[in-house]
Design a protein around this motif. Sequence first.
Motif, PDB file in Angstrom:
ATOM      1  N   ALA A 242      21.887 -58.584 -49.729  1.00  0.00           N
ATOM      2  CA  ALA A 242      22.874 -57.517 -49.509  1.00  0.00           C
ATOM      3  C   ALA A 242      22.363 -56.524 -48.471  1.00  0.00           C
ATOM      4  N   SER A 243      21.089 -56.172 -48.566  1.00  0.00           N
ATOM      5  CA  SER A 243      20.490 -55.235 -47.615  1.00  0.00           C
ATOM      6  C   SER A 243      20.484 -55.807 -46.210  1.00  0.00           C
ATOM      7  N   ASP A 244      20.146 -57.090 -46.090  1.00  0.00           N
ATOM      8  CA  ASP A 244      20.085 -57.760 -44.794  1.00  0.00           C
ATOM      9  C   ASP A 244      21.458 -57.759 -44.115  1.00  0.00           C
ATOM     10  N   LEU A 245      22.488 -58.162 -44.847  1.00  0.00           N
ATOM     11  CA  LEU A 245      23.819 -58.236 -44.241  1.00  0.00           C
ATOM     12  C   LEU A 245      24.446 -56.851 -44.052  1.00  0.00           C
ATOM     13  N   PHE A 246      24.061 -55.888 -44.865  1.00  0.00           N
ATOM     14  CA  PHE A 246      24.498 -54.501 -44.640  1.00  0.00           C
ATOM     15  C   PHE A 246      24.035 -54.054 -43.254  1.00  0.00           C
ATOM     16  N   GLU A 247      22.748 -54.293 -42.988  1.00  0.00           N
ATOM     17  CA  GLU A 247      22.196 -53.907 -41.685  1.00  0.00           C
ATOM     18  C   GLU A 247      22.850 -54.691 -40.548  1.00  0.00           C
ATOM     19  N   SER A 248      22.995 -56.004 -40.726  1.00  0.00           N
ATOM     20  CA  SER A 248      23.566 -56.840 -39.674  1.00  0.00           C
ATOM     21  C   SER A 248      25.001 -56.437 -39.363  1.00  0.00           C
ATOM     22  N   PHE A 249      25.782 -56.183 -40.405  1.00  0.00           N
ATOM     23  CA  PHE A 249      27.178 -55.790 -40.214  1.00  0.00           C
ATOM     24  C   PHE A 249      27.259 -54.442 -39.511  1.00  0.00           C
ATOM     25  N   THR A 250      26.379 -53.525 -39.886  1.00  0.00           N
ATOM     26  CA  THR A 250      26.335 -52.214 -39.236  1.00  0.00           C
ATOM     27  C   THR A 250      26.017 -52.365 -37.747  1.00  0.00           C
ATOM     28  N   PHE A 251      25.008 -53.175 -37.448  1.00  0.00           N
ATOM     29  CA  PHE A 251      24.628 -53.409 -36.056  1.00  0.00           C
ATOM     30  C   PHE A 251      25.778 -54.045 -35.274  1.00  0.00           C
ATOM     31  N   SER A 252      26.483 -54.972 -35.896  1.00  0.00           N
ATOM     32  CA  SER A 252      27.562 -55.675 -35.210  1.00  0.00           C
ATOM     33  C   SER A 252      28.683 -54.722 -34.813  1.00  0.00           C
ATOM     34  N   ILE A 253      29.113 -53.895 -35.760  1.00  0.00           N
ATOM     35  CA  ILE A 253      30.162 -52.910 -35.449  1.00  0.00           C
ATOM     36  C   ILE A 253      29.670 -51.944 -34.381  1.00  0.00           C
ATOM     37  N   ALA A 254      28.437 -51.447 -34.563  1.00  0.00           N
ATOM     38  CA  ALA A 254      27.884 -50.477 -33.621  1.00  0.00           C
ATOM     39  C   ALA A 254      27.794 -51.049 -32.215  1.00  0.00           C
TER      40      ALA A 254
END
Length: 705
Positions: A242-254
């Motif tokens: 969950a932590s990994d994909l939280f970060e990845s999703f945040t980076f993707s939108i950003a």
Amino acid sequence: MIDEYLILGLPILWFAAPAGALVALLASWAFYRSAGKREASIKELEATENAIEKGLKTYISSYYKILIAVVAVILAFICIVTFHLKLLPILTPFAFLTGFLLQGLSEYISLRKGFESSIRTVGESRKSLSSGFRTAFRTSASIGLMVNGIPILGISVLFLISMVILKYDVYQTAFVILGFCFGTSILSFFTRVSGGIFTKAADIASDLVGKTEVSITEDDPRNPAVIVDKIGNITGKIAGMASDLFESFTFSIAGAIILGLYITTGKPFDTQMSFASVPMFISAAGVIISIIGILIIRAKQVTTAKNIFTNVKIALGVVYILSIIAEYFAVYLLIPADIGIFWSAVSGILAGIVIGESSYYYTSYDHHPTQRVIHSTTSGSSTVIINGLTIGMISSWIPSLTLAAAVLLAYIIPGGLTDIPIGLYGIGIASIGMLSTVAMILTLNIYGGISDNAAGITKTSNMEPFIKERIQNLEEIGIKTSGLTRGIPVAYMMIITMALLCTFKVEMTQITAKMLVSVILGGLTIFVLSGIIMRSVAKTTHLMIEEIRKQFREIQGLVAGDTKPNYAACMQISSKGSRKGVILPMILGILIPCVTALLLGVSGSIGLILGATATGFLFAIMMTTSGHIWGSTKRFIESGKHGGKDAPAHNAAVIADTVGDPLKDAVSPSINVFVKLILIIFLLFGNILAQYSDMLLEFIKNLRF
């Protein structure tokens, strides 16, 4: 078009993002409520449940103490750069802290839900297979939707404050969003490195001593490391993912938002907002589409693992088709003049599908690659390890060529050959396409973690045989469903890094020897990081094995089951090892991009990130595939093939699996977050430090010895 209708200067479709985030959080709550109530007491589970809960509290307390200390130091540094040196927007420290706190909240809730759901699943499986599946799957959906909604909401609020309220320009807004990403990245790195060391030491030690020396399973309650292993499943396979994909999703939108703002610099405000709104709308649509996909997979249809797996494939097909439709409307309604961007999004979706199917093919014991490794178990552990590594290396060709094709298509189709900025924006949108249904992807992954942990708990608690059989079916479903999306997190790392790196403009004249040398250094950092983490796992595992052997040797009646082991001693070893093991990787992750920028400037920093990204991607693919192949081989033999448990083939598979465990669950996920960490530090501070690079070079030139 619709973008002519503005609220606070923003296209109306932009507000789909915060609305979608709220829908995701409400749906997360609803799914968790519908997962079934936790039974007041299950006698057979009480001892295991209490031990896991006590150990989990100890882990959380120990983990957050060191984490808060590190974050306080980093926050102080950001405040100095912001308020004293005035090199960053004043909102940046707040954004960093917001990203960290939201990520931390998400991770803590995932830990609690993961623990409670593992117990609930066992209790509900007493009623029926479908009841157990509903509990595990709906809790997974709850975590997936929460991780989907919180980053969208956080970025939406920060974007609104920056662009509309504070009237920041494009570059100031970009730094604020990057600050938010930095907060999530620090926590994700800690979780993956520390959690990987914590769980794999117990997992490997319990396998080696239990199965090969004492002839008991890793889940046997007599095994002193068994509780640490269960806690590790929660921290790694549930909260860690969950932590990994939280970060990845945040980076993707950003990345997509920042690219949208950069390529429209100097254009009218409404044009800038239209380009920035495309990823926001796609993300919001992904929430609704993921909910539809989750609802398609209905618990009452569960009869066998094969049955539900077919259902999952159908749901994924529906989700991908709906995502393509939503992305078409996002582009058509917001930026109709650049409709080619739609095909960039499609390239990201298709790349995710191909990489997922490739990962499943190479790691499932239903297919030839793993069957070949299974066959080699009859000749010993060496051939199992060699064959697993071989297939892991070869398997990287499909993800690599797929990503290369996706990036090229995402760049060329919108017109990147004649208009470079729009091509770069296409790469950013491709990353959003791959991540648009992150809730669905995370649901399938986390379900695998919950069902795996529930299966272990039933064995530790000595539940009735019919419950063990049902949970084993749930675990088999989890292995298959997570296999469909297993390789995608590694692909995220590659395409997201490329998308964000595109936000930094480099002239051809800057491609110098500095960059070429730094590419080598970037690759080197991946190998050094991997070695450090593996060494930490090995050291902690050694201490754990000695402790387990000591307890079996010194505690009278332990082997016979007349007395209980000292679980706390193993918990202390894993906690201490994970705390110490994360310190050096964290220091390297922060210092390497800063020192590179200071010594080699911008071109050197970009070379470093390119080298780390390419090497990390291939290395992570190899380790993930090989690790899961060895795990599948062990499970296949434990089902009764090649002599079953305790046969020579099983012992060979167990040894190979202990090699694969730290590769797939500690090193590979750590590489994913490490690359994004050095990237975000470079984007935030690298340009500032690079300004002093020429001064330092001039100073060196003038030295006289």
